[in-house]
Design a protein around this motif. Structure first.
Motif, PDB file in Angstrom:
ATOM      1  N   LEU A  73       0.970  -1.206   0.617  1.00 21.62           N
ATOM      2  CA  LEU A  73       0.254  -0.504   0.048  1.00 21.62           C
ATOM      3  C   LEU A  73       0.630   1.118  -0.112  1.00 21.62           C
ATOM      4  O   LEU A  73       2.118   0.884   0.223  1.00 21.62           O
ATOM      5  N   ALA A  74       0.190   2.472  -0.452  1.00 21.70           N
ATOM      6  CA  ALA A  74       1.251   3.831  -0.803  1.00 21.70           C
ATOM      7  C   ALA A  74       0.401   5.219  -0.185  1.00 21.70           C
ATOM      8  O   ALA A  74      -0.909   4.814  -0.506  1.00 21.70           O
ATOM      9  N   LEU A  75       1.334   5.764   0.456  1.00 15.79           N
ATOM     10  CA  LEU A  75       1.004   6.640   0.962  1.00 15.79           C
ATOM     11  C   LEU A  75       1.812   8.113   0.491  1.00 15.79           C
ATOM     12  O   LEU A  75       3.256   7.576   0.059  1.00 15.79           O
ATOM     13  N   GLN A  76       1.498   9.651  -0.038  1.00 14.92           N
ATOM     14  CA  GLN A  76       2.071  10.299  -0.712  1.00 14.92           C
ATOM     15  C   GLN A  76       2.563  11.147   0.322  1.00 14.92           C
ATOM     16  O   GLN A  76       1.925  11.455   1.490  1.00 14.92           O
ATOM     17  N   THR A  77       3.704  12.003   0.374  1.00  7.48           N
ATOM     18  CA  THR A  77       3.902  13.122   1.308  1.00  7.48           C
ATOM     19  C   THR A  77       4.761  14.145  -0.213  1.00  7.48           C
ATOM     20  O   THR A  77       5.495  13.803  -1.371  1.00  7.48           O
ATOM     21  N   GLY A  78       4.965  14.972   1.425  1.00  6.64           N
ATOM     22  CA  GLY A  78       5.864  16.341   0.319  1.00  6.64           C
ATOM     23  C   GLY A  78       7.217  15.580   0.338  1.00  6.64           C
ATOM     24  O   GLY A  78       8.319  16.474  -0.393  1.00  6.64           O
ATOM     25  N   ASP A  79       7.629  15.057   1.580  1.00 15.06           N
ATOM     26  CA  ASP A  79       9.365  14.691   1.355  1.00 15.06           C
ATOM     27  C   ASP A  79      10.013  13.559   2.226  1.00 15.06           C
ATOM     28  O   ASP A  79       9.327  13.430   3.467  1.00 15.06           O
ATOM     29  N   VAL A  80      10.411  12.759   1.857  1.00 14.33           N
ATOM     30  CA  VAL A  80      10.491  11.277   1.768  1.00 14.33           C
ATOM     31  C   VAL A  80      11.405  11.305   2.254  1.00 14.33           C
ATOM     32  O   VAL A  80      11.327  10.571   3.988  1.00 14.33           O
TER      33      VAL A  80
END
Length: 130
Positions: A73-80
C-alpha cells in the motif's frame, strides 16, 4: 501524508486492467517499463491502483509477487527524507529511497515494513500527467 494507491499482482495485466476499467470505471493514468514487463497505474478520481505482473519469485523489497496478492500500500508525502528522519529506527526500509525522474521528474520513493511485515511505499512527487 495522504493516501496514494494499492499495488496488486496480476496473472494477466491486460485482463486485470480491462476488468477494473470496464466494471469500475478506472482509466489508465500511466504505464512504465519494468524489467521484461510493465507497471500500469489506473485511476478513478483520486483512487489509484498499481498493477504488476505476478511472478513465482521470492518477495522483493517492494512486497510479495504472487498473483492475487497485495504487493504494497502506498502513501504520498511532500518529503520522503523528512518522513524517514522522523521515523528514525522505526523505519525498517526494504528498498530505496529510489528516484523515478526518468518517468516523472521529482518522483522519489522508499519502501518499508509495518510491525506485521506489510510493505508500505512512501512516495513524493508522483502525479498524473496528460
Amino acid at each position: 501524508m495522504k493516501w496514494s494507491h494499492v499495488a496488486l499482482n496480476c496473472r494477466d495485466l491486460d485482463a486485470t486492467e480491462e476488468f477494473y476499467r470496464r466494471w469500475f470505471g478506472f482509466e489508465r493514468a500511466h504505464s512504465f517499463p519494468a524489467g521484461g514487463s510493465r507497471i500500469v497505474f489506473l485511476r478513478r478520481g483520486d483512487a489509484y491502483l498499481e498493477l504488476f505482473q505476478a511472478s513465482d519469485g521470492p518477495p522483493g523489497g517492494d512486497g510479495p509477487t504472487a498473483a492475487g496478492t497485495l504487493r504494497h500500500l502506498a502513501l504520498q508525502t511532500g518529503d520522503v527524507d523528512r518522513v524517514l528522519a522522523g521515523m528514525g529506527s522505526h523505519a525498517q526500509v526494504t528498498l530505496g529511497p529510489m528516484s523515478f525522474d526518468e518517468f516523472i521528474p521529482g518522483w522519489r520513493t522508499v519502501w518499508l515494513t509495518d510491525p506485521d511485515g506489510t510493505v508500505v511505499e512512501v512516495s513524493q512527487g508522483f502525479r498524473s500527467t496528460p
